[in-house]
Design an enzyme around this catalytic site. Sequence first.
Site, PDB file in Angstrom:
ATOM      1  N   THR A  68      41.754  38.811  48.756  1.00  0.00           N
ATOM      2  CA  THR A  68      41.680  37.590  47.740  1.00  0.00           C
ATOM      3  C   THR A  68      40.583  37.372  47.286  1.00  0.00           C
ATOM      4  OG1 THR A  68      43.699  36.796  48.950  1.00  0.00           O
ATOM      5  CG2 THR A  68      42.361  35.507  47.550  1.00  0.00           C
ATOM      6  N   THR A  96      43.818  37.621  57.826  1.00  0.00           N
ATOM      7  CA  THR A  96      43.813  37.929  59.573  1.00  0.00           C
ATOM      8  C   THR A  96      42.486  37.762  60.099  1.00  0.00           C
ATOM      9  OG1 THR A  96      45.608  39.331  58.692  1.00  0.00           O
ATOM     10  CG2 THR A  96      44.683  40.000  60.752  1.00  0.00           C
ATOM     11  N   GLU A 280      42.148  46.818  49.884  1.00  0.00           N
ATOM     12  CA  GLU A 280      42.981  47.482  48.700  1.00  0.00           C
ATOM     13  C   GLU A 280      42.332  49.063  48.469  1.00  0.00           C
ATOM     14  OE1 GLU A 280      45.248  48.031  45.271  1.00  0.00           O
ATOM     15  OE2 GLU A 280      45.111  46.226  46.591  1.00  0.00           O
TER      16      GLU A 280
END
Length: 311
Positions: A68, A96, A280
């Site tokens: 994010t 996480t 990503e």
Amino acid sequence: MTQPVWRLILNGKSSGDDAVREAVTATREQGQTLQVRVTWEAGDEKRYVDEAIADGVAVIIAGGGDGTLSEVAEAMAMSGHDAGALPALALLPLGTANDFAVATGIAVEPQAALNLIAASTPQPMDLLRLRGDGVEHWCANLATGGFGTEVTVETPEGMKKLLGGLAYLITGVAKLATIEPQTARFSGEGFQWEGEFIALGIGNGRQAGGGQQLCPDALLDDGLLALTIVPPLGSEAVGSLGTLLSEGKAGFLAEVARQASLAWVEIHSDSPLTLNLDGEPMQAHHFRIDCIPGRVRMHLPAATALLRGRA
């Protein structure tokens, strides 16, 4: 005088987090204008960032994990505005492993993370710009390849929810015996290397994948990317690789890895190579990675070791 506005771009996975709701409420009760936007689908981060810039907010807060943070930073970098004209960037760590927060010292407790914004002055921070086979992405923390990428990509979501950062370690231990080396050519100013590697780190930050410190000397504001290439190791060294990386054994990396600090690096591979950009994946045969100095301004702890001159 108009009060500065903060806007929290919150990952939808954390929208029901009671601690986040309580921290937002407490911050508002302290007199701070804090607006919240929750992501639902791909592209929301960019849309919310563009809206925040247009609205002239003072701070954009990325609420989520390292992915994010990179998505919000990427949207800011690609907005076309200079760093000085952009809102400041902040992080509410809700991922996480929260590798960027852990390395920089940003508190993972929501109220403490929000308190940092009011208590700190935003500092210029570099970003990594990656281009591969016609595609461009930006990264705030770390791009990894080989072992680190496989661990991050192959750790199940359910395991991450249940075990947090420990899930990465369990996946890593399971993969140690099956590491397949990859081959690539690396080049940068005054740097050339070609051969097989089992782990690769290209860092603005220092760690990824639940504590793998592949770039233990990286700085966020030096205008350079930290490159670490780990070639295939002997069986004894492979057996302890996961533990050594998770504990940040910089001396071990200095002994077995090829390391460099570069303004840019190009990577060529005959086979498709996958880099993981803070969660990503990006695949290409050829990558060009540039460190873009001071592309954003970010709220960071005064004592963080990832800024020049900080202890």
